[in-house]
Write an enzyme that holds these catalytic residues in place. Structure first.
Site, PDB file in Angstrom:
ATOM      1  N   PHE A 145     -40.700-163.628 -61.993  1.00  0.00           N
ATOM      2  CA  PHE A 145     -40.387-162.678 -60.937  1.00  0.00           C
ATOM      3  C   PHE A 145     -40.178-161.254 -61.441  1.00  0.00           C
ATOM      4  O   PHE A 145     -39.915-160.347 -60.667  1.00  0.00           O
ATOM      5  CB  PHE A 145     -39.120-163.139 -60.192  1.00  0.00           C
ATOM      6  CG  PHE A 145     -39.199-164.568 -59.742  1.00  0.00           C
ATOM      7  CD1 PHE A 145     -39.937-164.916 -58.633  1.00  0.00           C
ATOM      8  CD2 PHE A 145     -38.557-165.566 -60.457  1.00  0.00           C
ATOM      9  CE1 PHE A 145     -40.033-166.242 -58.223  1.00  0.00           C
ATOM     10  CE2 PHE A 145     -38.639-166.894 -60.061  1.00  0.00           C
ATOM     11  CZ  PHE A 145     -39.378-167.229 -58.937  1.00  0.00           C
TER      12      PHE A 145
ATOM     13  N   PRO B 113     -35.114-168.651 -66.224  1.00  0.00           N
ATOM     14  CA  PRO B 113     -36.067-167.682 -66.782  1.00  0.00           C
ATOM     15  C   PRO B 113     -36.635-166.762 -65.719  1.00  0.00           C
ATOM     16  O   PRO B 113     -37.057-167.210 -64.644  1.00  0.00           O
ATOM     17  CB  PRO B 113     -37.137-168.579 -67.398  1.00  0.00           C
ATOM     18  CG  PRO B 113     -36.374-169.795 -67.827  1.00  0.00           C
ATOM     19  CD  PRO B 113     -35.341-170.003 -66.750  1.00  0.00           C
ATOM     20  N   CYS B 114     -36.624-165.444 -66.022  1.00  0.00           N
ATOM     21  CA  CYS B 114     -36.951-164.439 -65.009  1.00  0.00           C
ATOM     22  C   CYS B 114     -38.397-163.963 -65.059  1.00  0.00           C
ATOM     23  O   CYS B 114     -38.827-163.218 -64.193  1.00  0.00           O
ATOM     24  CB  CYS B 114     -36.032-163.228 -65.159  1.00  0.00           C
ATOM     25  SG  CYS B 114     -36.238-162.329 -66.717  1.00  0.00           S
ATOM     26  N   GLN B 115     -39.175-164.383 -66.073  1.00  0.00           N
ATOM     27  CA  GLN B 115     -40.542-163.867 -66.209  1.00  0.00           C
ATOM     28  C   GLN B 115     -41.399-164.070 -64.960  1.00  0.00           C
ATOM     29  O   GLN B 115     -42.215-163.207 -64.628  1.00  0.00           O
ATOM     30  CB  GLN B 115     -41.230-164.507 -67.424  1.00  0.00           C
ATOM     31  CG  GLN B 115     -40.631-164.124 -68.757  1.00  0.00           C
ATOM     32  CD  GLN B 115     -39.565-165.106 -69.198  1.00  0.00           C
ATOM     33  OE1 GLN B 115     -38.998-165.822 -68.381  1.00  0.00           O
ATOM     34  NE2 GLN B 115     -39.287-165.143 -70.481  1.00  0.00           N
TER      35      GLN B 115
END
Length: 349
Positions: A76, A72-74
């Site tokens: 960064f 999950p990229c949230q």
């Protein structure tokens, strides 16, 4: 080759990896709608619809060639709160745990470009050090999807680890350095909708902030922007489905309005005439999903699945390079970034 797909979403990476010859033995994804979508194109894989932290992967030790996925990229993302390691959604520790348990020959991790910015670059460096301590030679690069034939201005970080040798990233196939033009979004979508557009009007912003390009700046309410059909589309957002859905300017208002603003004109008021939002189907086409592919769940869930995914065509390019090099084929490529010649560990936000 056999793969293990982590944080799989609807399977954008797997579609591309399968084309390259990496077949997933199993996938892990906690969102049920995405798992149902994934099972539609890859039914033979073992599907785990659960929190990855609840699973042990020791059963796959010695059976997997490549572990891949996009944690999950949230934590960064430049569009989020950017809490990085303080964010409980940071799943890179789980990705690393799987590598320790499975011990594959190679891995591919995908994430947002924000992981390379000033606030997060120290964490990226620590990740690379951790992977290297496991015995991997690590290469990383921010790839621009448009450079590889995807009609989208989408930049994502790829981290690749090999137990033997250093991975060489493939050269761009499109763009000014190749002699082959970027794929225009208008070659894939048009003024006529494919599917049902969301009923969400585009409204002129009260305090517009224009740029030189009529397709940039903050000129309209919400995060959606007009699309230049003669160029690649803006990044398809996971938050699309409402006001963050990009839109097609069927009456060519954007160019005239941008010129009006730059010449000192007063902001216009109300809804933008002729503006229509992109559909789920059009978003998936821009993401290079197969046109016949079906996404499950609510329309909001479908937009999220499409926007969160790695474009299958980009995944295929990376996967083909991985397979070729794991099979011992040398690659002549001046974009290689081994440990002793990596890009600077900073990209301006």
């Amino acid at each position: 080759m056999i793969g293990l797909d982590l944080f799989s979403g609807p399977g954008g990476m797997t579609i591309g990896f399968k084309r390259a010859g990496i077949i997933p033995l199993a996938c892990v994804e906690h969102r049920r709608d995405a798992v149902v979508t994934y099972s539609g194109h890859t039914p033979a894989a073992e599907h785990f619809c659960t929190d990855i932290r609840r699973l042990s992967f020791t059963r796959y030790a010695g059976k997997i060639d490549v572990v891949y996925g996009g944690p999950p990229c949230q934590p960064f993302s430049t569009g989020g709160l950017r809490r990085a390691t303080a964010d409980t959604r940071n799943m890179f520790p789980e990705f690393a745990r799987v590598l320790r348990e499975v011990r594959p020959e190679a891995f591919v991790a995908e994430n947002v470009q924000g992981l390379t910015t000033r606030n997060s670059i120290g964490y990226l460096a620590s990740l690379i050090a951790e992977f290297e301590a496991m015995g991997y030679n690590v290469s990383w690069r921010v790839l621009h999807a448009a450079d590889y034939g995807v009609s989208q201005k989408r930049r994502r970080l790829f981290i690749v680890g090999f137990r033997r040798g250093n991975f060489r990233f493939p050269k761009p196939t499109h763009g000014p350095t190749t002699g082959k033009a970027y794929v225009a979004s208008g070659s894939l979508i048009s003024h006529d909708p494919i599917g049902e557009p969301p009923e969400c009007p585009v409204v002129f912003a009260r305090f517009p902030d224009p740029r030189k390009s009529p397709y940039a700046g903050h000129v309209y309410n919400g995060g959606g922007r007009p699309i230049d059909l003669k160029a690649p589309c803006h990044t398809i957002l996971a938050a699309a489905g409402g006001y963050k859905t990009h839109w097609i300017d069927t009456l060519n208002v954007a160019v005239a309005y941008n010129r009006h603003l730059l010449e000192g004109g007063e902001p216009w008021v109300g809804e933008v005439p002729g503006a229509r939002r992109m559909t789920v189907e059009e978003s998936a086409i821009i993401q290079t999903f197969p046109r016949e592919m079906r996404f499950f769940g609510s329309r909001s869930s479908q937009y999220t699945q499409v926007g969160d995914a790695v474009p299958p065509d980009l995944a295929e390019v990376v996967a083909r390079a991985v397979v070729s090099q794991l099979n011992g084929h040398a690659v002549s490529d001046d974009t290689h970034c081994p440990a002793d010649a990596a890009p600077p560990l900073f990209v301006a936000a």
